[in-house]
Design an enzyme around this catalytic site. Sequence first.
Site, PDB file in Angstrom:
ATOM      1  N   TRP A 136       0.681  -1.176  -0.005  1.00 37.30           N
ATOM      2  CA  TRP A 136       0.058   0.130  -0.015  1.00 37.30           C
ATOM      3  C   TRP A 136       0.929   1.279   0.051  1.00 37.30           C
ATOM      4  O   TRP A 136       0.711   2.105  -0.684  1.00 37.30           O
ATOM      5  CB  TRP A 136      -0.997  -0.034   1.157  1.00 37.30           C
ATOM      6  CG  TRP A 136      -1.905  -1.034   1.116  1.00 37.30           C
ATOM      7  CD1 TRP A 136      -2.289  -1.928   1.678  1.00 37.30           C
ATOM      8  CD2 TRP A 136      -3.027  -1.155  -0.241  1.00 37.30           C
ATOM      9  NE1 TRP A 136      -3.453  -2.799   1.352  1.00 37.30           N
ATOM     10  CE2 TRP A 136      -3.908  -2.176   0.056  1.00 37.30           C
ATOM     11  CE3 TRP A 136      -3.359  -0.308  -1.264  1.00 37.30           C
ATOM     12  CZ2 TRP A 136      -4.927  -2.489  -0.755  1.00 37.30           C
ATOM     13  CZ3 TRP A 136      -4.533  -0.586  -1.978  1.00 37.30           C
ATOM     14  CH2 TRP A 136      -5.215  -1.636  -1.720  1.00 37.30           C
TER      15      TRP A 136
ATOM     16  N   ASP B 293      -1.433   6.717   6.086  1.00 31.40           N
ATOM     17  CA  ASP B 293      -2.621   6.049   5.649  1.00 31.40           C
ATOM     18  C   ASP B 293      -2.982   4.841   6.580  1.00 31.40           C
ATOM     19  O   ASP B 293      -2.308   3.958   6.853  1.00 31.40           O
ATOM     20  CB  ASP B 293      -2.010   5.322   4.256  1.00 31.40           C
ATOM     21  CG  ASP B 293      -3.141   4.171   3.812  1.00 31.40           C
ATOM     22  OD1 ASP B 293      -4.300   3.976   4.591  1.00 31.40           O
ATOM     23  OD2 ASP B 293      -2.851   3.426   2.883  1.00 31.40           O
TER      24      ASP B 293
ATOM     25  N   LYS C 163     -12.196  -1.519   6.549  1.00 36.10           N
ATOM     26  CA  LYS C 163     -11.651  -2.389   7.672  1.00 36.10           C
ATOM     27  C   LYS C 163     -12.030  -2.037   8.925  1.00 36.10           C
ATOM     28  O   LYS C 163     -12.526  -3.108   9.590  1.00 36.10           O
ATOM     29  CB  LYS C 163     -10.260  -2.267   7.496  1.00 36.10           C
ATOM     30  CG  LYS C 163      -9.316  -2.891   6.425  1.00 36.10           C
ATOM     31  CD  LYS C 163      -9.318  -2.116   5.129  1.00 36.10           C
ATOM     32  CE  LYS C 163      -8.518  -3.111   3.902  1.00 36.10           C
ATOM     33  NZ  LYS C 163      -7.986  -1.910   2.898  1.00 36.10           N
TER      34      LYS C 163
HETATM   35  C1  LIG Z   1      -7.461  -1.335   1.832  1.00 37.82           C
HETATM   36  C2  LIG Z   1      -6.393  -0.322   1.954  1.00 37.82           C
HETATM   37  C3  LIG Z   1      -6.271   0.633   0.947  1.00 37.82           C
HETATM   38  C4  LIG Z   1      -7.308   0.731  -0.257  1.00 37.82           C
HETATM   39  O1  LIG Z   1      -8.545   0.978  -0.391  1.00 37.82           O
HETATM   40  P1  LIG Z   1      -9.379   1.106  -1.164  1.00 37.82           P
HETATM   41  O2  LIG Z   1     -10.551   1.510  -0.448  1.00 37.82           O
HETATM   42  O3  LIG Z   1      -9.742  -0.089  -1.900  1.00 37.82           O
HETATM   43  O4  LIG Z   1      -8.874   2.194  -2.301  1.00 37.82           O
HETATM   44  C5  LIG Z   1      -5.410   1.569   0.932  1.00 37.82           C
HETATM   45  N1  LIG Z   1      -4.406   1.424   2.162  1.00 37.82           N
HETATM   46  C6  LIG Z   1      -4.314   0.680   3.009  1.00 37.82           C
HETATM   47  C7  LIG Z   1      -3.395   0.440   4.194  1.00 37.82           C
HETATM   48  C8  LIG Z   1      -5.387  -0.576   3.040  1.00 37.82           C
HETATM   49  O5  LIG Z   1      -5.593  -1.702   3.746  1.00 37.82           O
END
Ligand SMILES: *Cc1c(COP(=O)(O)O)cnc(C)c1O
Length: 361
Positions: free
Chosen positions: A102, A173, A197
């Site tokens: 990511w 993030d 999540k």
């Molecule tokens: C799931 C995830 C994303 C992506 O999210 P989307 O909603 O599919 O764009 C980005 N960063 C992390 C750390 C993630 O776990």
Amino acid sequence: MSDIFNFCAGPAMLPTEVMQQAQAEFINWQGLGCSVMEISHRSKEFIALAEQSEQDLRDLLNVPKDYAVLFAHGGGRGQFSAVPQNLAHADQSAAYLINGSWSEGAHKEGSKYLNAQVIGRSVIEQGLALVPEINAAEIDQSLAYYHYCPNETVEGMEINWLPDSGNVPLVADMSSCILSKEIDVSKFGVIYAGAQKNIGPSGLSVVLVRNELLDQARNTTPSFMHYKTMANFQSMYNTPPTYAWYLAGLVFKWLKAKGGVAAIEKINNQKAAHLYDCIDGSDFFLNHVHADYRSRMNVVFHLADPTLDALFLSEAEKAGLRALKGHRIVGGMRASIYNAMPLEGVKVLTEFMREFARSHG
Ligand SMILES: *Cc1c(COP(=O)(O)O)cnc(C)c1O
């Protein structure tokens, strides 16, 4: 309630109580005779919901007053492009720490919009992944921001220290770890998280922005992802994903009722300890992340004999343990144990793992 435990990495399980409440009020919300998804986002009822959910999130994370809380479209990746456009002009530079898929994706997207450097990378030492610490001396103080991902969902790697970026705003993030443990929001310029999540359904993201960073956007930043515009419109510049927002609000209430972030952090620590103990307690299972960097949300493990992978997964499925297959780029297994996963689910999983190791070891 079913006896299935869902370990999906995302979209992930939501708290059963939340799903039940949503079901109960699905077609008649607050006695309006229709669903919350069928009313105007400008109605007084929805505005009250929006304000309450923002307040609950502020309470849960102790968000300081000088931070805007935004409910945005576009999930985690939406912010990969929103961050560079909001925080920097095209001739500026920013830096990224890369310790997994990511953060790598964020860096790649950022490169479209500015000079995206890499400062800090995960390494493998004696077969275990870890991240050498970063300190401000390595970071050019004229950078627009320093971006990192405290919990790499795919690799199952969590960074427990704060990178020291000096005066350069830290951007995180937190898609797969937000609300899982206490954090000091004031240390960050921007925190963002895709909702699927630990917050609610996919498509929504939550963004916390220090107010002084609201005015740095380049002119071409699309209005619907422009932080200042979003803040001025209480995240309703265009129609927000109202149903996802409503569910996020229910999740915040659920978490508050559980005692908040500090209380869930304790349970999360227990769940992770339980699972890593099971992995470490047997030669049958392996984990390749340094003990200090093991994720408490995404527990990645391999079978020492990968020819048993398919059998492990099908037997697990039969035992009501779903979505344990690891991400394709890592292989093996991954148990995502976000806030909504009860300790009970982890206990059932570890019993299954011990039994599987006994009968196939
Ligand atoms: C799931 C995830 C994303 C992506 O999210 P989307 O909603 O599919 O764009 C980005 N960063 C992390 C750390 C993630 O776990």
